[in-house]
Every structure is written in C-alpha cells, then in structure tokens.
Design an enzyme around this catalytic site. Structure first.
Site, mmCIF file in Angstrom:
data_model
loop_
_atom_site.group_PDB
_atom_site.id
_atom_site.type_symbol
_atom_site.label_atom_id
_atom_site.label_comp_id
_atom_site.label_asym_id
_atom_site.label_seq_id
_atom_site.Cartn_x
_atom_site.Cartn_y
_atom_site.Cartn_z
ATOM 1 N N HIS A 72 21.159 -1.709 31.981
ATOM 2 C CA HIS A 72 22.163 -1.879 30.950
ATOM 3 C C HIS A 72 21.821 -0.981 29.796
ATOM 4 C CE1 HIS A 72 25.520 -4.615 30.634
ATOM 5 N NE2 HIS A 72 25.484 -4.286 29.353
ATOM 6 N N GLY A 73 22.750 -0.180 29.344
ATOM 7 C CA GLY A 73 22.498 0.657 28.178
ATOM 8 C C GLY A 73 23.397 0.245 27.049
ATOM 9 N N VAL A 117 24.508 0.247 34.579
ATOM 10 C CA VAL A 117 24.125 1.174 35.639
ATOM 11 C C VAL A 117 23.994 0.351 36.924
ATOM 12 C CG1 VAL A 117 22.383 2.833 36.419
ATOM 13 C CG2 VAL A 117 22.902 2.641 33.980
ATOM 14 N N ASP A 176 15.651 11.308 22.928
ATOM 15 C CA ASP A 176 15.545 9.858 23.124
ATOM 16 C C ASP A 176 14.456 9.555 24.157
ATOM 17 O OD1 ASP A 176 16.184 7.254 22.517
ATOM 18 O OD2 ASP A 176 18.016 7.186 23.720
HETATM 19 P P1 ATP Z 1 20.353 3.672 25.948
HETATM 20 O O1 ATP Z 1 20.757 2.414 25.303
HETATM 21 O O2 ATP Z 1 18.872 3.778 26.196
HETATM 22 O O3 ATP Z 1 20.916 4.914 25.351
HETATM 23 P P2 ATP Z 1 22.110 4.235 28.107
HETATM 24 O O4 ATP Z 1 23.354 3.443 27.934
HETATM 25 O O5 ATP Z 1 22.204 5.636 27.676
HETATM 26 O O6 ATP Z 1 20.916 3.541 27.413
HETATM 27 P P3 ATP Z 1 20.546 4.813 30.466
HETATM 28 O O7 ATP Z 1 19.288 4.876 29.684
HETATM 29 O O8 ATP Z 1 21.001 6.075 31.101
HETATM 30 O O9 ATP Z 1 21.750 4.168 29.635
HETATM 31 O O10 ATP Z 1 20.381 3.686 31.587
HETATM 32 C C1 ATP Z 1 20.080 2.348 31.243
HETATM 33 C C2 ATP Z 1 19.064 1.771 32.223
HETATM 34 O O11 ATP Z 1 19.614 1.808 33.561
HETATM 35 C C3 ATP Z 1 17.740 2.540 32.330
HETATM 36 O O12 ATP Z 1 16.811 2.135 31.356
HETATM 37 C C4 ATP Z 1 17.279 2.184 33.742
HETATM 38 O O13 ATP Z 1 16.683 0.889 33.778
HETATM 39 C C5 ATP Z 1 18.596 2.120 34.513
HETATM 40 N N1 ATP Z 1 18.905 3.417 35.132
HETATM 41 C C6 ATP Z 1 19.514 4.483 34.566
HETATM 42 N N2 ATP Z 1 19.633 5.512 35.420
HETATM 43 C C7 ATP Z 1 19.077 5.098 36.587
HETATM 44 C C8 ATP Z 1 18.859 5.713 37.889
HETATM 45 N N3 ATP Z 1 19.251 6.960 38.133
HETATM 46 N N4 ATP Z 1 18.227 4.983 38.819
HETATM 47 C C9 ATP Z 1 17.834 3.716 38.569
HETATM 48 N N5 ATP Z 1 17.982 3.080 37.395
HETATM 49 C C10 ATP Z 1 18.603 3.764 36.403
HETATM 50 MG MG MG Z 2 18.532 4.829 27.871
HETATM 51 MG MG MG Z 3 21.357 6.779 26.066
#
Ligand code: ATP
Ligand code: MG
Ligand code: MG
Length: 320
Positions: free
Chosen positions: A33-34, A39, A149
């Site tokens: 979850h971001g 995801v 980041d």
């Molecule tokens: P943030 O709040 O850090 O900006 P975000 O919305 O940009 O988050 P990501 O960091 O890309 O999202 O992904 C969130 C989480 O999803 C990651 O911390 C990880 O646990 C999981 N995740 C992301 N990409 C992958 C991948 N390719 N394979 C497995 N898990 C993933």
């Molecule tokens: Mg992230």
């Molecule tokens: Mg991010």
C-alpha cells in the site's frame, strides 16, 4: 517541479496500453500500500507469469496534477534498465485508473523488518546497501537522475537474493533539483534548506541511504518519535545522526560507512560511485546474494509461524 519531457501528449502516446488489465490478469492479491493506491500480486492469464501491479487512481480534485506525476513515474521507470532496479513491464490506462505492471518482488526491506520485529544483521544490511548503491550509481552517473525517496520501504528483494530499487514516484530526471520532495525522516539537510535558497543534487540520495542503514539497524530512522516538521527542523539544524549502539554492536567499517553517507555538507559527502569503494561495501561483495537468499528464507520461515491473518503472508504468496 522539474518538467520531464516536452509535451504531455507525446508522453501519453505509447506510454499506456488500452486493454483491460482486469481481464488480462488473474489472481490479484494486495501486497502493498502506498500513498495513492495499492500494489497487487497478479498472474498474466495468457502466460501464467507473475507480476506486481501498482494501481493508481486518477480522479478527484487534483486529478490533472496527479496524472502528470503518474506519467512521470511511468516514463522514468520505463527508461531504467539495471539489475538492481525493478523492471518495467507495461502500463495500462482504463477509466481513470493507471495500472503499472512490473517485475514481482517478494517484499521490501521494510516488510522484512516488520516480520522479524528486530534489526537486521550487519551482513544483511551491507548486502542490501550494496545493491541499492549499484542502482544509485546507475541513476546518478548514467542517467543524471535523483531518486529522492530512498528508504527501506522502497528497496525490494527479489527471488535469488537480488536487491531492486523501486518507487520512482518522487524521482527527478535532472541532476540538480530544487523541489521539496521525499519522506521527511530520510530527507537530506540540503533538501530541507533548499526550500529557500539552494539547489541539491544526487548526493541527497546518499544521505537517505545512510538513514536507511540506521533504519535497518534500529528498525526506525532517527527522529521518528517526532512529528515530521520537528524532525525536518532537527535534520537541518543538528549534527548528523549516528548508529546508536555504535561501538558495541556494529563493526568499525559499518560505522564509518554510515558516517560517510551522513556528512552534513553535501560538497564533502562522497558520491554513490565513491562509496562503492568503501571497504564496508567492496570487501565482501561475493557473498551478497547468498546472504540475501538466507535472509529471504529466514523471513519466509518467520512468516510461516505468524498468525494466519497477518498481512505479511504476502511474502509467501508465490510459494507452492
Ligand atoms: P510511497 O508512499 O512510499 O510513495 P507508493 O504509493 O509510491 O508508496 P510503492 O512504494 O511503489 O508505492 O509501493 C508500495 C509498496 O508495495 C512497497 O513498499 C512494497 O511493499 C510493495 N511493492 C511495490 N512494488 C512492488 C513489486 N514490484 N513487487 C512486490 N512488492 C511491491
Ligand atoms: Mg514507496
Ligand atoms: Mg512513492
């Protein structure tokens, strides 16, 4: 925010596929979850291959701005080709939802900390750091880009014990930037002070890597007990943080590496490339993937012991 590319239409053209990912992929299971969506683990129906799908919804008040940011993230990821960077597969746009399909990883270094609820071992931290550093050298020196980041949550581990830097949602394709971007506790002092005067460069990622080392060694980045505004004030005003149990628990090499990453004045801080030659990183590189495969195994074992409903079962999702 620095503009990437010249023309939004040109970016959109060829960037997104128009098929329906909900028909192309099956077996979707949330694994992360971001800030702007979830995801998922997913299997391509036609080939049975496994991918990670990052779902980003583009509606609401700042939809247009948000869409620009998403396009930037996709465009950057698409042009990155490195063993230590999560691999772009393709991207779909349907009904105001962007689905970014990428290489599936087991989880982030942060997920691993959460499973064990204790700090990682020095060898494991070194191996994670070495992989992330390789990705940063590629970003900084081959592309002139800044990740902005770097933190344990954005450093993933893939099968085979390979480190994959992920989440290019904050990245900049120009190597000097002035916008105020990142996650507060991991932010370099010059990023915080750049609000009023100067620019910062890729050494901001080196600082965040040092903070990530402390995070992996102590489960939390320094100042995490403070609110983010107070933390940013301290990062800018106070001396650099250090590893807590510096002498008793960690080697001199590890202490020295963290100290180098966290040199407050960015002009004196080493570059990512220089850090590849730091003895902490360069001395024992051969064993990195073995150390990380063992970490993955010991994490899987710990997850198997966990409560049935605990979300970390995602780490075992593809195990049969
Ligand atoms: P943030 O709040 O850090 O900006 P975000 O919305 O940009 O988050 P990501 O960091 O890309 O999202 O992904 C969130 C989480 O999803 C990651 O911390 C990880 O646990 C999981 N995740 C992301 N990409 C992958 C991948 N390719 N394979 C497995 N898990 C993933
Ligand atoms: Mg992230
Ligand atoms: Mg991010």
């Amino acid at each position: 925010m620095p503009k990437v590319g010249n023309n939004a239409k040109e970016i959109t053209k060829g960037l997104f596929l128009n098929e329906d990912p909900e028909k192309l992929f099956t077996d979707l299971r949330e694994i992360g979850h971001g800030s702007f969506g979830a995801v998922y683990f997913a299997r391509k129906a036609s080939t049975k291959e496994v991918f990670a799908l990052k779902k980003m919804v583009v509606t609401g008040k700042q939809a247009e701005e948000r869409f620009e940011d998403i396009k930037k993230e996709v465009k950057i990821l698409k042009c990155l080709k490195h063993d230590n960077i999560v691999k772009f597969e393709c991207c779909y746009l349907r009904d105001h939802v962007v689905w970014l399909a990428m290489e599936y990883c087991l989880g982030s270094a942060f997920d691993i900390l959460e499973v064990h609820k204790k700090s990682l071992q020095e060898d494991e931290i070194r191996a994670i750091c070495a992989g992330a550093l390789n990705a940063l050298v590629y970003l900084h020196f081959e592309l002139g880009a800044i990740h902005r980041d770097v933190k344990a949550g954005n450093v993933l581990l893939a099968v085979g014990g390979v480190v994959k830097l992920a989440d290019f949602g904050s990245a900049s394709l120009v190597n000097r930037a002035s916008s105020f971007i990142g996650t507060p506790y991991w932010m370099a002092p010059e990023v915080i002070t750049s609000m009023d005067e100067m620019l910062y460069d890729c050494k901001a990622d080196v600082w965040s890597l040092g903070i990530t080392c402390i995070e992996l060694a102590e489960k939390k980045p320094p100042l995490f007990h403070m609110n983010s505004m107070a933390a940013m004030y301290h990062i800018a005003q106070s001396d650099s943080p250090k590893l807590c149990e510096a002498r008793s628990k960690w080697s001199e090499g590890f202490n020295g590496f963290v100290e180098s990453c966290l040199i407050k004045d960015a002009t004196n801080r080493p570059t990512s490339k220089e850090l590849l030659n730091d003895p902490f990183i360069s001395d024992r590189r051969d064993s990195d993937s073995v150390v990380l495969m063992q970490l993955i195994e010991r994490t899987k074992e710990a997850v198997r012991q966990l409560d049935q409903h605990y979300r970390m079962r995602k780490i075992l999702i593809n195990d049969h």
